[in-house]
Design a protein around this motif. Structure first.
Motif, PDB file in Angstrom:
ATOM      1  N   GLU A  34       0.818  -1.214   0.000  1.00 39.40           N
ATOM      2  CA  GLU A  34       0.000   0.000   0.000  1.00 39.40           C
ATOM      3  C   GLU A  34       0.858   1.274   0.000  1.00 39.40           C
ATOM      4  N   SER A  35       2.188   1.102   0.050  1.00 39.60           N
ATOM      5  CA  SER A  35       3.058   2.294   0.076  1.00 39.60           C
ATOM      6  C   SER A  35       4.430   1.939  -0.496  1.00 39.60           C
ATOM      7  N   GLY A  36       5.171   2.981  -0.852  1.00 41.83           N
ATOM      8  CA  GLY A  36       6.525   2.784  -1.360  1.00 41.83           C
ATOM      9  C   GLY A  36       7.438   2.157  -0.320  1.00 41.83           C
ATOM     10  N   GLU A  37       7.266   2.594   0.926  1.00 41.02           N
ATOM     11  CA  GLU A  37       8.117   2.059   2.008  1.00 41.02           C
ATOM     12  C   GLU A  37       7.907   0.556   2.163  1.00 41.02           C
ATOM     13  N   LYS A  38       6.638   0.164   2.144  1.00 39.47           N
ATOM     14  CA  LYS A  38       6.308  -1.262   2.283  1.00 39.47           C
ATOM     15  C   LYS A  38       6.876  -2.044   1.082  1.00 39.47           C
ATOM     16  N   ALA A  39       6.789  -1.445  -0.098  1.00 41.42           N
ATOM     17  CA  ALA A  39       7.301  -2.102  -1.308  1.00 41.42           C
ATOM     18  C   ALA A  39       8.804  -2.370  -1.172  1.00 41.42           C
ATOM     19  N   LEU A  40       9.557  -1.378  -0.643  1.00 45.10           N
ATOM     20  CA  LEU A  40      11.003  -1.565  -0.491  1.00 45.10           C
ATOM     21  C   LEU A  40      11.314  -2.683   0.496  1.00 45.10           C
ATOM     22  N   GLU A  41      10.488  -2.785   1.547  1.00 47.00           N
ATOM     23  CA  GLU A  41      10.673  -3.883   2.510  1.00 47.00           C
ATOM     24  C   GLU A  41      10.476  -5.227   1.820  1.00 47.00           C
ATOM     25  N   ILE A  42       9.437  -5.311   1.013  1.00 51.13           N
ATOM     26  CA  ILE A  42       9.140  -6.579   0.320  1.00 51.13           C
ATOM     27  C   ILE A  42      10.287  -6.931  -0.637  1.00 51.13           C
ATOM     28  N   LEU A  43      10.794  -5.916  -1.348  1.00 48.95           N
ATOM     29  CA  LEU A  43      11.855  -6.179  -2.333  1.00 48.95           C
ATOM     30  C   LEU A  43      13.141  -6.710  -1.683  1.00 48.95           C
ATOM     31  N   GLN A  44      13.343  -6.359  -0.412  1.00 49.77           N
ATOM     32  CA  GLN A  44      14.529  -6.875   0.295  1.00 49.77           C
ATOM     33  C   GLN A  44      14.420  -8.372   0.527  1.00 49.77           C
ATOM     34  N   LYS A  45      13.162  -8.858   0.588  1.00 50.68           N
ATOM     35  CA  LYS A  45      12.971 -10.262   0.982  1.00 50.68           C
ATOM     36  C   LYS A  45      12.568 -11.165  -0.172  1.00 50.68           C
ATOM     37  N   ARG A  56       0.970   8.655  -7.827  1.00 50.17           N
ATOM     38  CA  ARG A  56       0.631   9.587  -6.753  1.00 50.17           C
ATOM     39  C   ARG A  56       0.269   8.825  -5.480  1.00 50.17           C
ATOM     40  N   MET A  57       1.187   8.825  -4.528  1.00 51.76           N
ATOM     41  CA  MET A  57       0.944   8.151  -3.239  1.00 51.76           C
ATOM     42  C   MET A  57       1.507   9.046  -2.143  1.00 51.76           C
ATOM     43  N   PRO A  58       0.934   8.973  -0.937  1.00 51.31           N
ATOM     44  CA  PRO A  58       1.459   9.809   0.143  1.00 51.31           C
ATOM     45  C   PRO A  58       2.860   9.372   0.568  1.00 51.31           C
ATOM     46  N   VAL A  59       3.601  10.268   1.148  1.00 53.07           N
ATOM     47  CA  VAL A  59       4.963  10.070   1.673  1.00 53.07           C
ATOM     48  C   VAL A  59       5.972   9.782   0.544  1.00 53.07           C
ATOM     49  N   MET A  60       5.968   8.554   0.012  1.00 51.05           N
ATOM     50  CA  MET A  60       6.896   8.242  -1.088  1.00 51.05           C
ATOM     51  C   MET A  60       6.078   8.005  -2.354  1.00 51.05           C
ATOM     52  N   ASP A  61       6.224   8.893  -3.330  1.00 48.20           N
ATOM     53  CA  ASP A  61       5.427   8.700  -4.546  1.00 48.20           C
ATOM     54  C   ASP A  61       6.117   7.689  -5.475  1.00 48.20           C
ATOM     55  N   GLY A  62       5.432   7.368  -6.568  1.00 50.62           N
ATOM     56  CA  GLY A  62       5.941   6.327  -7.466  1.00 50.62           C
ATOM     57  C   GLY A  62       7.293   6.664  -8.069  1.00 50.62           C
ATOM     58  N   MET A  63       7.546   7.962  -8.312  1.00 55.48           N
ATOM     59  CA  MET A  63       8.828   8.339  -8.915  1.00 55.48           C
ATOM     60  C   MET A  63       9.961   8.183  -7.905  1.00 55.48           C
ATOM     61  N   ALA A  64       9.674   8.557  -6.648  1.00 54.62           N
ATOM     62  CA  ALA A  64      10.702   8.393  -5.604  1.00 54.62           C
ATOM     63  C   ALA A  64      10.994   6.907  -5.406  1.00 54.62           C
ATOM     64  N   LEU A  65       9.934   6.099  -5.426  1.00 54.45           N
ATOM     65  CA  LEU A  65      10.118   4.647  -5.291  1.00 54.45           C
ATOM     66  C   LEU A  65      10.962   4.126  -6.463  1.00 54.45           C
ATOM     67  N   THR A  66      10.664   4.614  -7.665  1.00 46.98           N
ATOM     68  CA  THR A  66      11.420   4.189  -8.841  1.00 46.98           C
ATOM     69  C   THR A  66      12.910   4.500  -8.670  1.00 46.98           C
ATOM     70  N   GLY A  67      13.201   5.702  -8.166  1.00 46.61           N
ATOM     71  CA  GLY A  67      14.595   6.090  -7.946  1.00 46.61           C
ATOM     72  C   GLY A  67      15.293   5.116  -7.001  1.00 46.61           C
ATOM     73  N   ARG A  68      14.619   4.749  -5.924  1.00 47.72           N
ATOM     74  CA  ARG A  68      15.212   3.814  -4.949  1.00 47.72           C
ATOM     75  C   ARG A  68      15.390   2.435  -5.573  1.00 47.72           C
ATOM     76  N   VAL A  69      14.400   2.012  -6.349  1.00 48.98           N
ATOM     77  CA  VAL A  69      14.472   0.679  -6.979  1.00 48.98           C
ATOM     78  C   VAL A  69      15.590   0.652  -8.016  1.00 48.98           C
ATOM     79  N   ARG A  70      15.715   1.726  -8.799  1.00 46.59           N
ATOM     80  CA  ARG A  70      16.764   1.782  -9.829  1.00 46.59           C
ATOM     81  C   ARG A  70      18.147   1.619  -9.190  1.00 46.59           C
ATOM     82  N   LYS A  71      18.313   2.200  -7.985  1.00 47.91           N
ATOM     83  CA  LYS A  71      19.621   2.119  -7.315  1.00 47.91           C
ATOM     84  C   LYS A  71      19.886   0.722  -6.759  1.00 47.91           C
TER      85      LYS A  71
END
Lengths: 127, 155
Positions: A34-45, A56-71
């Motif tokens: 339901e959020s970018g933060e949760k998605a990053l947790e899942i991707l670690q596992k 468009r999502m609160p706190v971490m939007d899709g573009m910010a999530l994309t930046g973290r995933v790209r790295k």
């Protein structure tokens, strides 16, 4: 690919439920967040073949999530979906090496075709 | 890759407006790039076939065929070339089309020269990275085939 895996990130429960049922029916291993933060947790596992995220999502939007995933996970194709499309966000997506940009409301079969074309080893469908 | 390496890239500027072609050519040449120009889709296709450009600045609206129409053919010819689409009439659909057809960037006219400088530099770096990867893969394949050949000859 026999059971491709997808992570769907959207703050709207309705979209998460719709896509969960649809991708599961197609035989995919689907996880939702339901959020970018949760998605990053899942991707670690969990190994994921494609990431489909709302823009468009609160706190971490899709573009910010994309930046973290790209790295951290540069090989995972990221597909963005948005109900608020704009030239600026589409260009930003292109510059951030997003694999695809899909506008809402979408036809779920069309969305599926686009997502499937970004699986490793699949021929990308051009328009 | 150093800044100097990126700026040695060959750049093709395609635009049907002579003023834009000449201004971009002068500006990018001044920055150190090797710049050529084309004024339509046909001459862009033939120039890309003849010369290994690293970066293509491609206007969307051209007199014979649109830039977005010829984009997949251009990348079939030069898969590692970085294509920046330029347009004065941007739409979400045209950006999505550019993305799906393999463009690496999209700039909206009129643009600031600084924005273009950054876009071309980023595109040249991308091209160099892809060329280096292709070269490494080619070397690996050659080495692997050599290993296979040695093992075959020893049997």
């Amino acid at each position: 690919m026999e059971h491709p895996s997808i992570l769907v990130v959207d703050d709207e429960l309705l979209i998460r439920d719709l896509l969960y049922d649809f991708f599961q029916d197609q035989g995919w291993d689907i996880t939702v967040a339901e959020s970018g933060e949760k998605a990053l947790e899942i991707l670690q596992k969990k190994k994921v073949d494609v990431l489909l995220t709302d823009l468009r999502m609160p706190v971490m939007d899709g573009m910010a999530l994309t930046g973290r995933v790209r790295k951290s996970f540069p090989d995972i194709p990221v597909v963005i979906m948005t109900g608020y499309p704009s030239v600026e966000s589409a260009v930003s997506a292109l510059r951030n090496k997003v694999a695809d940009y899909i506008t809402k409301p979408f036809n779920v079969n069309e969305l599926y075709k686009r997502v499937e074309s970004h699986l490793p080893g699949e021929e990308e469908e051009t328009v | 890759m150093s800044t100097a390496d990126a700026m040695r890239a060959r750049v093709l500027v395609t635009d049907d407006e002579a003023g834009i072609r000449n201004d971009l050519s002068d500006y990018l040449s001044h920055l150190g790039y090797h710049v050529s120009v084309a004024d339509d889709a046909g001459s862009t296709l033939s120039q890309v076939t003849e010369t290994a450009y690293g970066v293509l600045l491609l206007d969307d609206i051209l007199p014979d065929e649109s830039g977005l129409e010829i984009l997949p053919r251009l990348l079939d010819i030069r898969p590692s070339m970085s294509v920046i689409v330029m347009t004065g009439c941007p739409t979400v659909k045209s950006v999505i089309k550019a993305m799906r057809r393999g463009a690496c960037d999209f700039v909206v006219k009129p643009f600031e020269l600084d924005e273009l400088k950054t876009a071309v530099y980023r595109a040249a770096q991308r091209n160099q990275r892809l060329v280096d990867e292709a070269f490494r893969n080619c070397k690996d394949t050659t080495r692997d085939s050599g290993t296979v050949m040695n093992s075959v000859s020893q049997d």
